[in-house]
Design a protein around this motif. Sequence first.
Motif, PDB file in Angstrom:
ATOM      1  N   VAL A 137       0.710  -1.360   0.055  1.00  0.00           N
ATOM      2  CA  VAL A 137       0.132  -0.061   0.023  1.00  0.00           C
ATOM      3  C   VAL A 137       0.949   1.314   0.132  1.00  0.00           C
ATOM      4  CG1 VAL A 137      -1.812   1.376   1.307  1.00  0.00           C
ATOM      5  CG2 VAL A 137      -1.994  -1.080   0.982  1.00  0.00           C
ATOM      6  N   VAL A 138       1.859   1.139   0.863  1.00  0.00           N
ATOM      7  CA  VAL A 138       2.839   2.615   0.681  1.00  0.00           C
ATOM      8  C   VAL A 138       3.590   2.896  -0.618  1.00  0.00           C
ATOM      9  CG1 VAL A 138       4.905   3.001   2.009  1.00  0.00           C
ATOM     10  CG2 VAL A 138       3.255   2.432   3.354  1.00  0.00           C
ATOM     11  N   ILE A 139       3.978   1.688  -1.234  1.00  0.00           N
ATOM     12  CA  ILE A 139       4.663   1.775  -2.339  1.00  0.00           C
ATOM     13  C   ILE A 139       3.702   2.463  -3.245  1.00  0.00           C
ATOM     14  CG2 ILE A 139       5.872   0.740  -4.333  1.00  0.00           C
ATOM     15  CD1 ILE A 139       6.948  -1.369  -2.124  1.00  0.00           C
ATOM     16  N   VAL A 140       2.465   1.985  -3.492  1.00  0.00           N
ATOM     17  CA  VAL A 140       1.282   2.294  -4.235  1.00  0.00           C
ATOM     18  C   VAL A 140       1.177   3.892  -4.028  1.00  0.00           C
ATOM     19  CG1 VAL A 140      -0.973   2.290  -5.123  1.00  0.00           C
ATOM     20  CG2 VAL A 140       0.517   0.001  -4.731  1.00  0.00           C
ATOM     21  N   ILE A 141       0.798   4.404  -2.739  1.00  0.00           N
ATOM     22  CA  ILE A 141       0.403   5.561  -2.514  1.00  0.00           C
ATOM     23  C   ILE A 141       1.739   6.435  -3.121  1.00  0.00           C
ATOM     24  CG2 ILE A 141      -0.170   7.016  -0.378  1.00  0.00           C
ATOM     25  CD1 ILE A 141      -1.904   4.859   0.634  1.00  0.00           C
ATOM     26  N   ILE A 142       2.862   6.268  -2.371  1.00  0.00           N
ATOM     27  CA  ILE A 142       3.816   7.099  -2.655  1.00  0.00           C
ATOM     28  C   ILE A 142       4.257   7.275  -4.276  1.00  0.00           C
ATOM     29  CG2 ILE A 142       6.454   7.250  -2.510  1.00  0.00           C
ATOM     30  CD1 ILE A 142       6.451   6.146   0.223  1.00  0.00           C
ATOM     31  N   ALA A 143       4.126   6.161  -4.753  1.00  0.00           N
ATOM     32  CA  ALA A 143       4.156   6.346  -6.504  1.00  0.00           C
ATOM     33  C   ALA A 143       2.824   7.460  -7.143  1.00  0.00           C
ATOM     34  CB  ALA A 143       3.987   5.075  -6.946  1.00  0.00           C
ATOM     35  N   VAL A 144       1.848   7.081  -6.449  1.00  0.00           N
ATOM     36  CA  VAL A 144       0.829   8.170  -7.044  1.00  0.00           C
ATOM     37  C   VAL A 144       0.858   9.394  -6.639  1.00  0.00           C
ATOM     38  CG1 VAL A 144      -1.724   8.319  -6.733  1.00  0.00           C
ATOM     39  CG2 VAL A 144      -0.937   6.197  -7.131  1.00  0.00           C
ATOM     40  N   LEU A 145       1.291   9.684  -5.362  1.00  0.00           N
ATOM     41  CA  LEU A 145       1.500  11.090  -4.915  1.00  0.00           C
ATOM     42  C   LEU A 145       2.752  11.678  -5.719  1.00  0.00           C
ATOM     43  CD1 LEU A 145       1.165  10.840  -1.007  1.00  0.00           C
ATOM     44  CD2 LEU A 145      -0.515  11.660  -2.485  1.00  0.00           C
ATOM     45  N   PHE A 146       3.776  10.778  -5.925  1.00  0.00           N
ATOM     46  CA  PHE A 146       4.772  11.365  -6.534  1.00  0.00           C
ATOM     47  C   PHE A 146       4.514  11.850  -8.015  1.00  0.00           C
ATOM     48  CE2 PHE A 146       8.938  10.980  -9.069  1.00  0.00           C
ATOM     49  CZ  PHE A 146       9.666  11.978  -8.296  1.00  0.00           C
ATOM     50  N   PHE A 147       3.647  10.738  -8.707  1.00  0.00           N
ATOM     51  CA  PHE A 147       3.056  11.157  -9.887  1.00  0.00           C
ATOM     52  C   PHE A 147       2.339  12.605 -10.032  1.00  0.00           C
ATOM     53  CE2 PHE A 147      -0.308  10.882 -13.037  1.00  0.00           C
ATOM     54  CZ  PHE A 147       0.557  10.902 -14.384  1.00  0.00           C
ATOM     55  N   THR A 230      14.409  16.077  -0.383  1.00  0.00           N
ATOM     56  CA  THR A 230      13.410  16.209  -1.744  1.00  0.00           C
ATOM     57  C   THR A 230      12.280  15.812  -1.297  1.00  0.00           C
ATOM     58  OG1 THR A 230      14.072  14.153  -2.433  1.00  0.00           O
ATOM     59  CG2 THR A 230      15.489  15.827  -3.141  1.00  0.00           C
ATOM     60  N   PHE A 231      11.274  16.013  -2.314  1.00  0.00           N
ATOM     61  CA  PHE A 231       9.951  15.702  -1.852  1.00  0.00           C
ATOM     62  C   PHE A 231       9.713  14.320  -1.888  1.00  0.00           C
ATOM     63  CE2 PHE A 231       5.596  14.350  -3.356  1.00  0.00           C
ATOM     64  CZ  PHE A 231       4.704  14.997  -2.552  1.00  0.00           C
ATOM     65  N   PHE A 232      10.241  13.282  -2.878  1.00  0.00           N
ATOM     66  CA  PHE A 232      10.397  11.849  -2.626  1.00  0.00           C
ATOM     67  C   PHE A 232      10.855  11.574  -1.312  1.00  0.00           C
ATOM     68  CE2 PHE A 232      12.122   7.592  -3.634  1.00  0.00           C
ATOM     69  CZ  PHE A 232      10.957   7.027  -3.907  1.00  0.00           C
ATOM     70  N   GLU A 233      12.169  11.868  -0.879  1.00  0.00           N
ATOM     71  CA  GLU A 233      12.731  11.480   0.420  1.00  0.00           C
ATOM     72  C   GLU A 233      11.950  11.803   1.421  1.00  0.00           C
ATOM     73  OE1 GLU A 233      17.413  12.190  -1.005  1.00  0.00           O
ATOM     74  OE2 GLU A 233      16.262  13.870  -0.136  1.00  0.00           O
ATOM     75  N   ARG A 234      11.209  12.824   1.276  1.00  0.00           N
ATOM     76  CA  ARG A 234      10.151  13.368   2.611  1.00  0.00           C
ATOM     77  C   ARG A 234       9.063  12.398   2.710  1.00  0.00           C
ATOM     78  NH1 ARG A 234       8.674  19.606   2.697  1.00  0.00           N
ATOM     79  NH2 ARG A 234       8.291  18.904   5.089  1.00  0.00           N
ATOM     80  N   LEU A 235       8.685  11.721   1.757  1.00  0.00           N
ATOM     81  CA  LEU A 235       7.504  10.671   1.768  1.00  0.00           C
ATOM     82  C   LEU A 235       8.096   9.405   2.484  1.00  0.00           C
ATOM     83  CD1 LEU A 235       5.803  11.145  -1.758  1.00  0.00           C
ATOM     84  CD2 LEU A 235       5.009  11.926   0.406  1.00  0.00           C
ATOM     85  N   ILE A 236       9.274   9.128   2.010  1.00  0.00           N
ATOM     86  CA  ILE A 236       9.848   7.834   2.549  1.00  0.00           C
ATOM     87  C   ILE A 236      10.172   8.117   3.913  1.00  0.00           C
ATOM     88  CG2 ILE A 236      12.037   6.448   2.376  1.00  0.00           C
ATOM     89  CD1 ILE A 236      10.329   6.207   0.115  1.00  0.00           C
ATOM     90  N   ALA A 237      10.573   9.464   4.409  1.00  0.00           N
ATOM     91  CA  ALA A 237      10.913   9.847   5.648  1.00  0.00           C
ATOM     92  C   ALA A 237       9.694   9.795   6.686  1.00  0.00           C
ATOM     93  CB  ALA A 237      11.538  11.072   5.728  1.00  0.00           C
ATOM     94  N   ILE A 238       8.533  10.127   6.182  1.00  0.00           N
ATOM     95  CA  ILE A 238       7.345   9.735   6.769  1.00  0.00           C
ATOM     96  C   ILE A 238       7.128   8.592   7.238  1.00  0.00           C
ATOM     97  CG2 ILE A 238       4.821   9.850   6.817  1.00  0.00           C
ATOM     98  CD1 ILE A 238       5.210  12.417   5.047  1.00  0.00           C
ATOM     99  N   VAL A 239       7.300   7.306   6.151  1.00  0.00           N
ATOM    100  CA  VAL A 239       7.266   6.088   6.670  1.00  0.00           C
ATOM    101  C   VAL A 239       7.958   5.489   7.751  1.00  0.00           C
ATOM    102  CG1 VAL A 239       7.232   3.639   5.521  1.00  0.00           C
ATOM    103  CG2 VAL A 239       6.360   5.678   4.133  1.00  0.00           C
ATOM    104  N   ILE A 240       9.360   5.807   7.427  1.00  0.00           N
ATOM    105  CA  ILE A 240      10.389   5.357   8.512  1.00  0.00           C
ATOM    106  C   ILE A 240      10.230   6.184   9.828  1.00  0.00           C
ATOM    107  CG2 ILE A 240      12.868   5.758   9.063  1.00  0.00           C
ATOM    108  CD1 ILE A 240      13.520   5.781   6.145  1.00  0.00           C
ATOM    109  N   GLY A 241       9.588   7.235   9.828  1.00  0.00           N
ATOM    110  CA  GLY A 241       9.244   7.949  10.993  1.00  0.00           C
ATOM    111  C   GLY A 241       7.948   7.217  11.890  1.00  0.00           C
ATOM    112  N   SER A 242       7.198   6.680  10.935  1.00  0.00           N
ATOM    113  CA  SER A 242       6.086   6.023  11.549  1.00  0.00           C
ATOM    114  C   SER A 242       6.427   4.602  12.063  1.00  0.00           C
ATOM    115  CB  SER A 242       4.902   5.888  10.460  1.00  0.00           C
ATOM    116  OG  SER A 242       3.819   5.028  10.845  1.00  0.00           O
ATOM    117  N   ILE A 243       7.317   3.953  11.526  1.00  0.00           N
ATOM    118  CA  ILE A 243       7.981   2.614  12.080  1.00  0.00           C
ATOM    119  C   ILE A 243       8.765   2.974  13.547  1.00  0.00           C
ATOM    120  CG2 ILE A 243       9.465   0.851  11.740  1.00  0.00           C
ATOM    121  CD1 ILE A 243       9.028   0.958   8.564  1.00  0.00           C
TER     122      ILE A 243
END
Length: 295
Positions: A137-147, A230-243
Motif C-alpha cells: 500500500v505504501v509503495i502504491v501511495i507514494i508512487a501515486v503522490l509522486f506522479f 527532496t519531496f520523494f525523500e520526505r515521503l519515505i521519511a514519513i514511513v520511516i518516522g512512523s515505524i
Amino acid sequence: MIISSIGQGLLWSVLGLGIFMTYRILNFPDMTTEGSFPLGGAVCVTAIIHGYSPVVATLLGVLAGMCAGLVTGLLYTKGKIPVILSGILVMSALNSVMLFVMKSPNLSLLNQTSVLNFFTEMHLPPNFDTVFLGMTVVIVIIAVLFFFFSTEFGQSYIATGDNEAMAKSLGIKTDRMKITGLVLSNGVIALSGALIAQNDGYADVNKGIGVIVIGLSSIIIGEVLYGELTFFERLIAIVIGSIIYQLLILLIIRLGFDTTYLKLFSSIVLALCLLIPQFKEKLQLKTGFESEGKK
C-alpha cells in the motif's frame, strides 16, 4: 513483537502521508482526520459484513473519507468558516454518521475475510502479512503522490500552499486546490483507517481519538532525523518516522508502563520531537558564540 510494530508502522504511515498533504503542503491542520480515520474503518467493516469483498469495502471506506474531506473543504472555502472549526464540525458530525452506518459503537470482523487473507496462501511467518500489506500500500501511495505532484495540477496545489497570493495572481483557483487537498488527504487517511480496522479485526467510533498526534509524529520524527530532503525523500521519511514511532511505543510497553496512558506517551513523544529542532538551533548558536569568543 518487532515485526508486528514494523507492520503497524507501515499501516499507520498511510495516515501520516494523508496528513502531510494538508499539514505540510497546504500549511493548515485539518481536524477532520479524527473523524475520517474511524469512518474509513466503519464503512469498510460494515461493507465486509454485508458481503462485499475486502477490496471493494476498502474502496468504499476511502470514498467515505473523501466525502468527509469535501464537506470540510466546502465549509472552509465557500462557507468561509475557519479550517480548524470546519474540521471540528465535520469530525463531530461523523460520530453520528458512524453510529448510523454500524448501528452500534463498534463492529467485529470475527469469522469475516479481510485484505490480509490474500496473504494467507503465502504461508508467511507471523505478522509478515501485515508487513507485506503495508509495504504494498505504501509503495502504491507514494508512487501515486509522486506522479500527482509532478503534474501541472500538482504543482499548482503546491504553489497554493507556498504562497496563496502569488498562486492567485498566476490564475490558479486556490479554493479548488484546497478542496482537492482536503478530499485527497481524507481519502488517504480513511484508507489507513480501513486497513487498520481490518488488521485489528474491528471498527470503533472512538478509534479516531488522538490519531492526528500519531500522524504528526510520523512526519516530525522523519523531518528531525533527516532534515532537508527532496519531496520523494520526505515521503519515505514519513514511513520511516512512523515505524520508529511504533517501535518507541513498543519500547514503552516493554519497559512496563501502563498501556492505559499510551495517548499521554504519544503526546510526549511528539512534543519532544517538536522541541529537538529548537534545542539544535540554540546549541548551534551557543557553539557559534563560543567559537567567536575564542577568536
